[in-house]
Write an enzyme that holds these catalytic residues in place. Sequence first.
Site, short mmCIF file in Angstrom:
data_model
loop_
_atom_site.label_atom_id
_atom_site.label_comp_id
_atom_site.label_asym_id
_atom_site.label_seq_id
_atom_site.Cartn_x
_atom_site.Cartn_y
_atom_site.Cartn_z
N THR A 1 -51.25 22.22 16.72
CA THR A 1 -50.68 22.72 17.77
C THR A 1 -49.44 22.01 17.93
O THR A 1 -48.76 22.22 19.02
CB THR A 1 -51.61 22.13 18.90
OG1 THR A 1 -52.01 20.75 18.99
CG2 THR A 1 -53.00 23.11 18.78
N GLY A 2 -48.99 20.85 17.42
CA GLY A 2 -47.68 20.42 17.50
C GLY A 2 -46.55 21.15 17.12
O GLY A 2 -46.91 22.29 16.65
N GLN B 1 -44.17 21.07 14.69
CA GLN B 1 -44.21 21.28 13.36
C GLN B 1 -45.13 22.05 12.75
O GLN B 1 -45.02 22.83 11.89
CB GLN B 1 -43.66 19.94 12.50
CG GLN B 1 -42.33 19.23 12.80
CD GLN B 1 -41.37 19.98 12.73
OE1 GLN B 1 -41.25 21.06 11.86
NE2 GLN B 1 -39.98 19.44 12.98
N THR C 1 -47.32 13.31 5.92
CA THR C 1 -46.75 12.37 6.76
C THR C 1 -46.23 11.28 5.95
O THR C 1 -46.61 10.92 4.95
CB THR C 1 -48.07 11.66 7.46
OG1 THR C 1 -48.78 12.56 7.98
CG2 THR C 1 -47.37 10.70 8.67
N GLU C 2 -44.71 11.03 6.54
CA GLU C 2 -43.99 9.95 5.94
C GLU C 2 -44.08 8.76 6.93
O GLU C 2 -44.10 8.63 8.01
CB GLU C 2 -42.52 10.39 5.64
CG GLU C 2 -41.58 9.26 5.04
CD GLU C 2 -40.23 9.95 5.13
OE1 GLU C 2 -39.93 10.82 5.82
OE2 GLU C 2 -39.40 9.28 4.67
N GLU D 1 -37.51 10.56 -9.84
CA GLU D 1 -36.42 9.59 -9.22
C GLU D 1 -36.55 8.31 -9.77
O GLU D 1 -37.93 7.97 -10.36
CB GLU D 1 -36.71 9.53 -7.76
CG GLU D 1 -36.42 10.59 -6.79
CD GLU D 1 -36.82 10.37 -5.52
OE1 GLU D 1 -37.12 9.53 -4.92
OE2 GLU D 1 -37.14 11.70 -4.71
N HIS E 1 -39.13 -9.11 -5.83
CA HIS E 1 -39.21 -8.59 -7.05
C HIS E 1 -40.53 -8.59 -7.67
O HIS E 1 -40.72 -8.14 -8.97
CB HIS E 1 -38.08 -8.89 -8.09
CG HIS E 1 -36.94 -8.79 -7.58
ND1 HIS E 1 -36.31 -7.48 -7.61
CD2 HIS E 1 -35.80 -9.52 -6.81
CE1 HIS E 1 -34.84 -7.45 -7.02
NE2 HIS E 1 -34.68 -8.51 -6.64
#
Lengths: 375, 300
Positions: B15-16, B18, B95-96, B210, B247
């Site tokens: 329902t959002g 997006q 989701t990010e 990547e 690192h």
Amino acid sequence: MNFEEHAAKTLVLAPAGIPMPRGILVTDAKGAADAAAQIGPCVVKAQVPVGKRGKAGGIKLANTPAEAEQVASQILGMTIGDYTVERLLIEEQGKIVREFYVAVLFDTAARQSLILFSTEGGMDIEEVADKNPEAIRRLLVDINTVPRARDIQAMLKGLDLGDAVPQIAQIIDQMYAAFRSCDAELLEINPLALLADGRVVALDCKFVLDDAAVYRQPDLAPGGAANAMTDLEARGAAAGLKLIQLDGNVGVLANGAGLTMTTMDVISHYGGKPANFLEIGGEAYTQSEIALDLVLSNPGVKSLVINFCGAFARTDVMAEGVVKAWHKLKPTVPVFFSIHGTGEVEAVALVRRELGIEPYDFMEDAIQAAVKAAQ
Amino acid sequence: MIVRKKDRVVVLGITGKQGTFWTEKMIAYGTNVVGGINPKRAGEMHVGVPIFATTAEAVAAVGTDVAVMFIPPPMAREAAVSACEAGVKTLVVLTEHIPAQDVMAIHAAAAKSGTRIVGPNTAGLVTPGETFVGIMPAFVPSVFKPGRVGVISRSGSLGTLVCLNLTRAGIGQSAFIGIGGDPMLGTTTRDALEALDQDDGTDSIVIVGEIGGAMEEAAAEYAKTMSKPMVAFIAGAAAPRDKKMGHAGAIVTGNAGSYAGKRKALEAAGVVVVDTPSQLAPAVTAGLGAGHSGAQAASR
């Protein structure tokens, strides 16, 4: 988000109950002398959120307050990495018998937390991994459990740690709990030292807070170190955009990290040099108005590539932002567009109508034209 | 992880803004969306599909093969774990910026329930001409067209560009598998490669990688066992060096992650690695024409 040593120790190690030498944070040489008077023989340590501070001359011993003042005045104002030293941690000296390495981090392939322990403390762990990988012990921990005592014992077995084992095991336990409760991406103690009096203490500490968890760590986040940034990068950060200023002259405005990196790669491939990295991916795609302002504010920019390839990011929304900013900023450098994907029909029509510019059919052509224009 | 038209799809967060926009796009494309989740609006209809309070209720009422999440980061863990516990077979996590410890909890729940997680931070899955799940422009005819080349991408925007280049060269796609940009993914490049290798509708494969992590290196290991031709582009050759100070992560992956390392690993496995995205389509055509794919593909 990175933290300086003193912040990591006071915000993460101390609440977890992990022992460490007595220390006082100071900001000038006089303060260093006063701290040394209270503490006795001490170590004067530059507080910057980067490694190899010792090699850079940012960590020195001082046996008297006068020495501490002298050493402090040398270290304050030094540049280490991208940072100027503005704070010092004055810490009590201890007689070190042995140095260990211990860390908790993610094993991304195993999708679990990983505890690392090595008896080669005080050294760069990557060096140890290269030269003596057997010296590093590993323990994976499932997110829904805690490390079991017998697994920690097994990890430390055969390392000739003698009476120090119970203290080290307890510290590993405490570190794991702190790693979880503090939403750490990395919690590292290097070196963890066994002192002549039998105590095991954290001499240094590195803590990296997961950027995605900052919103739910309100007590920790204000203690994070500010990143070294140019004015332009700071403006980007204020707008919630990740901008990295580079030394090239072809500006880049693209959506998504993958496409932005690719745009930079193709600029380099055709002999140009990118002027920036700027990500307006994810929800940030609605920010193209401010993004164009940022990219054009870079004094090095001689031409600009606007490369939109919409999946989630709607190119029509991004183009609207660009057009809005364009009318305000009236760019004087040549701008080359490539627009494809979600909303491309509306976006191309908008750019054509409002800016009188024809977007290129092929990304490589737009980039080649921009590289040529910048020369 | 290759989606099919028959797959019943449930949208979490339907329902959002997006959720609504993309669900309408999916339905218009032909995706079999059978329901949505919003505890506050259970019993209502939204964009023509019924809303349920929980994923478990949707599974019981309409059946669910694939669930897709339009859920913001703070609520993502709970939504994903409930979907796993409800027995969803494939969960696409768009989701990010989900906190990493929540991501580990999601993967732990998925391991227990046998759920395949795609993502987090993926743009989704497309089977051109058939169905799509996520936030990819499957419906833009200049970008996707049905065909026999499988595409694997960490990035949605770059994956879009690559499919666009293939389509313009007349090369259609059998499937687009967006694996996601997060460091801890449920489906790796190698997992996607295995699926496409076993897919009868796929003749050759494009990997869009990547810098960072060790997934391309792991995929290269598998590529050595394959007979289908493969072409790769790795983004990040000109990227500035990582400014992060931690690192220690590098030793977990054995110092993998650099452009040079990935390229070398893929080339050693016989994968053609190109310098720019526009070189992908010609390389795919050359690979298919050269009969590099050998007896396995020829016998089909």
